[in-house]
Design a protein around this motif. Structure first.
Motif, PDB file in Angstrom:
ATOM      1  N   VAL A  53      38.872  46.653  54.016  1.00  0.00           N
ATOM      2  CA  VAL A  53      39.825  47.473  52.986  1.00  0.00           C
ATOM      3  C   VAL A  53      40.622  48.637  53.367  1.00  0.00           C
ATOM      4  O   VAL A  53      39.548  49.627  53.496  1.00  0.00           O
ATOM      5  CB  VAL A  53      39.932  46.914  51.709  1.00  0.00           C
ATOM      6  N   GLY A  54      41.311  49.225  53.739  1.00  0.00           N
ATOM      7  CA  GLY A  54      41.997  50.142  53.414  1.00  0.00           C
ATOM      8  C   GLY A  54      42.232  50.620  52.344  1.00  0.00           C
ATOM      9  O   GLY A  54      42.278  50.217  50.876  1.00  0.00           O
ATOM     10  N   SER A  55      42.991  51.959  52.112  1.00  0.00           N
ATOM     11  CA  SER A  55      43.254  52.621  50.987  1.00  0.00           C
ATOM     12  C   SER A  55      45.143  52.253  50.125  1.00  0.00           C
ATOM     13  O   SER A  55      46.086  51.488  51.139  1.00  0.00           O
ATOM     14  CB  SER A  55      43.667  53.208  50.782  1.00  0.00           C
ATOM     15  N   PHE A  56      45.678  52.345  49.318  1.00  0.00           N
ATOM     16  CA  PHE A  56      47.073  51.776  48.903  1.00  0.00           C
ATOM     17  C   PHE A  56      47.640  52.509  49.105  1.00  0.00           C
ATOM     18  O   PHE A  56      47.811  53.787  48.547  1.00  0.00           O
ATOM     19  CB  PHE A  56      47.284  50.971  47.659  1.00  0.00           C
ATOM     20  N   HIS A  57      49.146  52.529  49.820  1.00  0.00           N
ATOM     21  CA  HIS A  57      49.600  53.570  49.691  1.00  0.00           C
ATOM     22  C   HIS A  57      50.888  52.989  50.000  1.00  0.00           C
ATOM     23  O   HIS A  57      52.123  51.514  50.237  1.00  0.00           O
ATOM     24  CB  HIS A  57      49.927  54.158  50.713  1.00  0.00           C
ATOM     25  N   GLN A  58      51.895  52.768  48.852  1.00  0.00           N
ATOM     26  CA  GLN A  58      53.483  52.604  48.889  1.00  0.00           C
ATOM     27  C   GLN A  58      53.553  51.152  48.533  1.00  0.00           C
ATOM     28  O   GLN A  58      53.955  50.123  48.571  1.00  0.00           O
ATOM     29  CB  GLN A  58      54.355  53.095  49.462  1.00  0.00           C
ATOM     30  N   GLY A  59      52.464  50.942  47.288  1.00  0.00           N
ATOM     31  CA  GLY A  59      52.309  49.671  46.620  1.00  0.00           C
ATOM     32  C   GLY A  59      51.371  48.318  47.892  1.00  0.00           C
ATOM     33  O   GLY A  59      51.461  46.876  47.807  1.00  0.00           O
ATOM     34  N   LEU A  60      51.277  48.788  48.766  1.00  0.00           N
ATOM     35  CA  LEU A  60      50.838  48.137  50.060  1.00  0.00           C
ATOM     36  C   LEU A  60      48.982  48.574  50.737  1.00  0.00           C
ATOM     37  O   LEU A  60      48.958  49.402  50.959  1.00  0.00           O
ATOM     38  CB  LEU A  60      51.271  48.294  51.635  1.00  0.00           C
ATOM     39  N   ALA A  61      48.496  47.769  50.742  1.00  0.00           N
ATOM     40  CA  ALA A  61      47.362  47.432  51.750  1.00  0.00           C
ATOM     41  C   ALA A  61      46.740  47.174  52.781  1.00  0.00           C
ATOM     42  O   ALA A  61      46.645  45.658  52.602  1.00  0.00           O
ATOM     43  CB  ALA A  61      45.771  47.924  50.508  1.00  0.00           C
ATOM     44  N   PRO A  62      46.680  47.590  54.138  1.00  0.00           N
ATOM     45  CA  PRO A  62      45.231  46.700  55.120  1.00  0.00           C
ATOM     46  C   PRO A  62      44.021  45.943  54.221  1.00  0.00           C
ATOM     47  O   PRO A  62      43.585  46.668  53.342  1.00  0.00           O
ATOM     48  CB  PRO A  62      45.570  47.624  56.115  1.00  0.00           C
ATOM     49  N   VAL A  63      43.745  44.688  54.716  1.00  0.00           N
ATOM     50  CA  VAL A  63      43.027  44.270  54.670  1.00  0.00           C
ATOM     51  C   VAL A  63      42.788  43.612  55.674  1.00  0.00           C
ATOM     52  O   VAL A  63      43.101  42.717  55.975  1.00  0.00           O
ATOM     53  CB  VAL A  63      43.205  43.583  53.482  1.00  0.00           C
ATOM     54  N   LYS A  64      41.279  42.888  56.377  1.00  0.00           N
ATOM     55  CA  LYS A  64      40.491  42.447  57.786  1.00  0.00           C
ATOM     56  C   LYS A  64      40.019  40.499  56.960  1.00  0.00           C
ATOM     57  O   LYS A  64      39.301  41.358  56.080  1.00  0.00           O
ATOM     58  CB  LYS A  64      39.462  43.898  57.762  1.00  0.00           C
ATOM     59  N   MET A  65      40.818  39.921  57.224  1.00  0.00           N
ATOM     60  CA  MET A  65      40.055  38.926  57.532  1.00  0.00           C
ATOM     61  C   MET A  65      40.053  38.343  58.819  1.00  0.00           C
ATOM     62  O   MET A  65      40.655  38.488  59.799  1.00  0.00           O
ATOM     63  CB  MET A  65      41.488  38.170  56.821  1.00  0.00           C
ATOM     64  N   ASN A  66      38.573  37.991  59.373  1.00  0.00           N
ATOM     65  CA  ASN A  66      38.240  36.744  60.906  1.00  0.00           C
ATOM     66  C   ASN A  66      38.879  37.894  61.858  1.00  0.00           C
ATOM     67  O   ASN A  66      38.878  37.350  62.781  1.00  0.00           O
ATOM     68  CB  ASN A  66      39.462  35.333  61.061  1.00  0.00           C
ATOM     69  N   GLY A  67      38.736  39.084  61.138  1.00  0.00           N
ATOM     70  CA  GLY A  67      37.926  40.537  62.664  1.00  0.00           C
ATOM     71  C   GLY A  67      39.439  41.132  62.912  1.00  0.00           C
ATOM     72  O   GLY A  67      39.265  41.809  63.408  1.00  0.00           O
ATOM     73  N   SER A  68      40.081  40.419  62.417  1.00  0.00           N
ATOM     74  CA  SER A  68      41.660  41.594  62.294  1.00  0.00           C
ATOM     75  C   SER A  68      42.718  41.758  60.660  1.00  0.00           C
ATOM     76  O   SER A  68      41.646  41.286  59.750  1.00  0.00           O
ATOM     77  CB  SER A  68      42.707  40.276  63.047  1.00  0.00           C
ATOM     78  N   TRP A  69      43.061  42.936  61.166  1.00  0.00           N
ATOM     79  CA  TRP A  69      44.054  43.383  60.124  1.00  0.00           C
ATOM     80  C   TRP A  69      44.930  42.800  59.352  1.00  0.00           C
ATOM     81  O   TRP A  69      46.087  41.718  60.282  1.00  0.00           O
ATOM     82  CB  TRP A  69      43.861  44.361  59.766  1.00  0.00           C
ATOM     83  N   GLY A  70      45.586  42.684  58.075  1.00  0.00           N
ATOM     84  CA  GLY A  70      46.637  41.623  58.055  1.00  0.00           C
ATOM     85  C   GLY A  70      46.965  42.853  55.870  1.00  0.00           C
ATOM     86  O   GLY A  70      46.460  44.250  56.672  1.00  0.00           O
ATOM     87  N   LEU A  71      48.063  42.536  56.048  1.00  0.00           N
ATOM     88  CA  LEU A  71      48.462  43.538  54.500  1.00  0.00           C
ATOM     89  C   LEU A  71      49.086  42.662  52.987  1.00  0.00           C
ATOM     90  O   LEU A  71      48.962  41.765  53.720  1.00  0.00           O
ATOM     91  CB  LEU A  71      50.219  44.141  55.277  1.00  0.00           C
ATOM     92  N   ILE A  72      48.602  42.672  52.786  1.00  0.00           N
ATOM     93  CA  ILE A  72      48.523  42.526  51.082  1.00  0.00           C
ATOM     94  C   ILE A  72      49.563  43.817  50.039  1.00  0.00           C
ATOM     95  O   ILE A  72      49.567  44.484  50.169  1.00  0.00           O
ATOM     96  CB  ILE A  72      47.469  42.210  50.425  1.00  0.00           C
TER      97      ILE A  72
END
Length: 204
Positions: A53-72
Protein backbone atom coordinates in the motif's frame (compact mmCIF):
# COMPACT_ATOMS: atom_id res chain seq x y z
CA UNK A 1 5.67 2.82 16.42
CA UNK A 2 7.33 5.92 17.92
CA UNK A 3 8.03 9.57 17.23
CA UNK A 4 11.56 10.88 16.72
CA UNK A 5 11.62 12.17 20.31
CA UNK A 6 11.01 8.64 21.59
CA UNK A 7 7.30 8.99 22.34
CA UNK A 8 5.65 5.58 21.92
CA UNK A 9 2.51 5.73 19.78
CA UNK A 10 1.91 2.01 19.41
CA UNK A 11 3.73 -0.35 21.77
CA UNK A 12 5.50 -3.47 20.45
CA UNK A 13 3.08 -6.22 19.46
CA UNK A 14 3.40 -9.57 17.72
CA UNK A 15 0.24 -8.67 15.82
CA UNK A 16 2.02 -6.09 13.66
CA UNK A 17 4.78 -7.27 11.33
CA UNK A 18 5.68 -3.87 9.85
CA UNK A 19 4.55 -0.27 9.60
CA UNK A 20 4.55 1.97 6.54
CA UNK A 21 3.78 5.65 6.13
CA UNK A 22 1.19 7.38 8.28
CA UNK A 23 -1.06 10.11 6.88
CA UNK A 24 -4.61 11.37 7.30
CA UNK A 25 -4.90 9.44 10.59
CA UNK A 26 -4.23 6.12 8.88
CA UNK A 27 -1.10 4.02 9.40
CA UNK A 28 -0.04 1.49 6.78
CA UNK A 29 0.40 -1.78 8.67
CA UNK A 30 1.36 -5.34 7.76
CA UNK A 31 -0.65 -8.03 9.55
CA UNK A 32 -0.46 -11.76 8.80
CA UNK A 33 1.59 -11.10 5.67
CA UNK A 34 -0.77 -8.55 4.09
CA UNK A 35 -1.11 -4.77 4.27
CA UNK A 36 -3.96 -2.61 5.51
CA UNK A 37 -4.42 0.53 7.61
CA UNK A 38 -4.96 1.06 11.35
CA UNK A 39 -5.40 4.12 13.57
CA UNK A 40 -3.52 5.02 16.76
CA UNK A 41 -6.04 3.00 18.75
CA UNK A 42 -4.83 -0.04 16.77
CA UNK A 43 -8.25 -0.41 15.17
CA UNK A 44 -8.27 -1.86 11.66
CA UNK A 45 -9.67 0.80 9.31
CA UNK A 46 -8.79 -0.81 5.97
CA UNK A 47 -8.64 -4.60 5.87
CA UNK A 48 -5.22 -6.25 5.60
CA UNK A 49 -5.76 -7.77 2.17
CA UNK A 50 -3.16 -6.05 -0.03
CA UNK A 51 0.31 -6.99 -1.28
CA UNK A 52 1.51 -3.43 -0.68
CA UNK A 53 0.00 0.00 0.00
CA UNK A 54 0.96 3.63 -0.41
CA UNK A 55 -0.15 6.40 1.92
CA UNK A 56 -3.40 8.34 1.86
CA UNK A 57 -3.39 11.76 0.19
CA UNK A 58 -6.60 13.73 -0.33
CA UNK A 59 -8.61 10.69 0.74
CA UNK A 60 -7.05 8.26 -1.75
CA UNK A 61 -4.38 5.58 -1.42
CA UNK A 62 -2.70 3.27 -3.97
CA UNK A 63 -2.96 -0.45 -3.19
CA UNK A 64 -1.31 -3.41 -4.88
CA UNK A 65 -3.37 -6.46 -5.85
CA UNK A 66 -2.32 -9.36 -8.08
CA UNK A 67 0.94 -7.61 -8.92
CA UNK A 68 -0.62 -4.32 -10.10
CA UNK A 69 -1.65 -1.05 -8.46
CA UNK A 70 -5.15 0.33 -8.06
CA UNK A 71 -6.72 3.05 -5.96
CA UNK A 72 -9.07 3.02 -2.96
CA UNK A 73 -10.81 5.72 -0.92
CA UNK A 74 -11.19 5.96 2.86
CA UNK A 75 -14.24 3.66 2.74
CA UNK A 76 -12.14 1.05 0.91
CA UNK A 77 -14.14 1.43 -2.24
CA UNK A 78 -12.12 0.80 -5.40
CA UNK A 79 -11.75 4.06 -7.31
CA UNK A 80 -9.40 2.67 -9.97
CA UNK A 81 -8.97 -0.99 -10.82
CA UNK A 82 -5.48 -2.51 -10.35
CA UNK A 83 -4.26 -1.92 -13.89
CA UNK A 84 -1.16 0.19 -13.23
CA UNK A 85 2.57 -0.36 -12.66
CA UNK A 86 2.90 2.78 -10.51
CA UNK A 87 0.54 5.30 -8.93
CA UNK A 88 2.04 8.43 -7.40
CA UNK A 89 0.34 10.36 -4.59
CA UNK A 90 -2.72 12.49 -5.24
CA UNK A 91 -1.90 16.19 -5.69
CA UNK A 92 -4.53 18.75 -6.68
CA UNK A 93 -6.97 15.96 -7.45
CA UNK A 94 -4.83 13.98 -9.91
CA UNK A 95 -2.22 11.23 -9.82
CA UNK A 96 0.61 10.39 -12.21
CA UNK A 97 0.35 6.71 -13.21
CA UNK A 98 2.25 4.28 -15.42
CA UNK A 99 1.12 1.39 -17.57
CA UNK A 100 3.22 -0.63 -20.05
CA UNK A 101 6.22 1.64 -19.34
CA UNK A 102 4.25 4.75 -20.38
CA UNK A 103 2.92 7.52 -18.15
CA UNK A 104 -0.49 9.15 -17.85
CA UNK A 105 -2.72 11.07 -15.44
CA UNK A 106 -5.59 9.76 -13.35
CA UNK A 107 -8.35 11.85 -11.75
CA UNK A 108 -9.59 11.44 -8.19
CA UNK A 109 -12.63 9.68 -9.69
CA UNK A 110 -10.43 7.07 -11.38
CA UNK A 111 -10.74 8.50 -14.89
CA UNK A 112 -7.71 8.60 -17.17
CA UNK A 113 -7.37 12.33 -17.80
CA UNK A 114 -4.22 11.79 -19.86
CA UNK A 115 -3.88 8.33 -21.37
CA UNK A 116 -0.66 6.48 -20.58
CA UNK A 117 1.15 7.35 -23.82
CA UNK A 118 3.91 9.64 -22.51
CA UNK A 119 7.55 8.73 -21.96
CA UNK A 120 7.88 11.03 -18.97
CA UNK A 121 5.62 13.17 -16.76
CA UNK A 122 7.13 15.44 -14.11
CA UNK A 123 5.01 17.47 -11.70
CA UNK A 124 6.71 20.80 -10.95
CA UNK A 125 6.28 23.10 -7.93
CA UNK A 126 3.30 25.04 -9.29
CA UNK A 127 1.43 21.77 -9.83
CA UNK A 128 1.81 21.80 -13.61
CA UNK A 129 3.05 18.77 -15.52
CA UNK A 130 6.03 18.80 -17.87
CA UNK A 131 5.48 15.90 -20.28
CA UNK A 132 7.66 14.20 -22.87
CA UNK A 133 6.42 12.20 -25.83
CA UNK A 134 9.06 10.94 -28.21
CA UNK A 135 11.62 13.73 -28.43
CA UNK A 136 9.19 16.59 -27.73
CA UNK A 137 8.17 18.32 -24.49
CA UNK A 138 5.02 20.21 -23.51
CA UNK A 139 3.20 21.40 -20.37
CA UNK A 140 -0.20 20.43 -18.97
CA UNK A 141 -2.15 21.85 -16.06
CA UNK A 142 -2.78 19.86 -12.89
CA UNK A 143 -6.15 18.69 -14.27
CA UNK A 144 -4.68 17.63 -17.62
CA UNK A 145 -5.42 20.71 -19.71
CA UNK A 146 -2.74 21.55 -22.28
CA UNK A 147 -0.88 24.80 -21.57
CA UNK A 148 2.18 24.49 -23.81
CA UNK A 149 2.03 22.24 -26.90
CA UNK A 150 4.27 19.22 -27.38
CA UNK A 151 6.58 21.05 -29.74
CA UNK A 152 9.78 21.79 -27.81
CA UNK A 153 13.17 20.10 -27.55
CA UNK A 154 13.63 21.22 -23.94
CA UNK A 155 11.42 22.73 -21.22
CA UNK A 156 12.75 23.87 -17.84
CA UNK A 157 10.29 25.01 -15.16
CA UNK A 158 11.28 28.06 -13.13
CA UNK A 159 10.24 29.14 -9.62
CA UNK A 160 8.18 32.11 -10.85
CA UNK A 161 5.92 29.80 -12.87
CA UNK A 162 7.55 30.49 -16.24
CA UNK A 163 9.34 28.04 -18.54
CA UNK A 164 12.61 28.28 -20.41
CA UNK A 165 11.92 26.52 -23.71
CA UNK A 166 14.14 25.39 -26.58
CA UNK A 167 13.07 24.78 -30.16
CA UNK A 168 15.19 24.38 -33.28
CA UNK A 169 18.33 25.43 -31.39
CA UNK A 170 16.86 28.66 -29.97
CA UNK A 171 15.72 29.53 -26.46
CA UNK A 172 12.86 31.67 -25.20
CA UNK A 173 10.72 32.16 -22.10
CA UNK A 174 7.02 31.29 -21.78
CA UNK A 175 4.47 32.12 -19.11
CA UNK A 176 1.89 29.65 -17.73
CA UNK A 177 -0.55 30.65 -20.50
CA UNK A 178 1.87 29.54 -23.20
CA UNK A 179 2.73 33.08 -24.33
CA UNK A 180 6.29 34.19 -24.96
CA UNK A 181 7.58 36.77 -22.50
CA UNK A 182 11.08 36.51 -24.02
CA UNK A 183 11.05 35.67 -27.74
CA UNK A 184 12.40 32.38 -29.06
CA UNK A 185 15.61 33.70 -30.58
CA UNK A 186 18.45 33.35 -28.06
CA UNK A 187 21.46 31.05 -27.98
CA UNK A 188 20.85 30.31 -24.29
CA UNK A 189 18.84 31.65 -21.33
CA UNK A 190 19.67 31.20 -17.66
CA UNK A 191 17.92 32.43 -14.52
CA UNK A 192 19.97 34.85 -12.41
CA UNK A 193 17.33 35.43 -9.73
CA UNK A 194 13.59 34.95 -9.41
CA UNK A 195 12.07 36.73 -12.38
CA UNK A 196 15.43 37.87 -13.81
CA UNK A 197 17.02 36.07 -16.75
CA UNK A 198 20.29 36.40 -18.65
CA UNK A 199 19.89 35.94 -22.40
CA UNK A 200 22.82 35.07 -24.66
CA UNK A 201 22.52 36.21 -28.26
CA UNK A 202 23.99 34.62 -31.37
CA UNK A 203 26.87 36.54 -32.88
CA UNK A 204 26.04 38.09 -36.23
Amino acid sequence: LALLDGTILIPPSLRFQAFGNASENKIATKINGAWGFINLRQQLLIANRYEAVGSFHQGLAPVKMNGSWGLINTRERIVAQPNFEHIKKCIQGTMIVSKSDKWGLLSAQGKEVLHAVYDKILRVKNGHLVVKQGEKYGVYGAKGEQLVPLAFDEIHAKANGSYIVKRRGKYGLMNIKGHYTIPLKYKFIEELHKGKFLCYMYQK
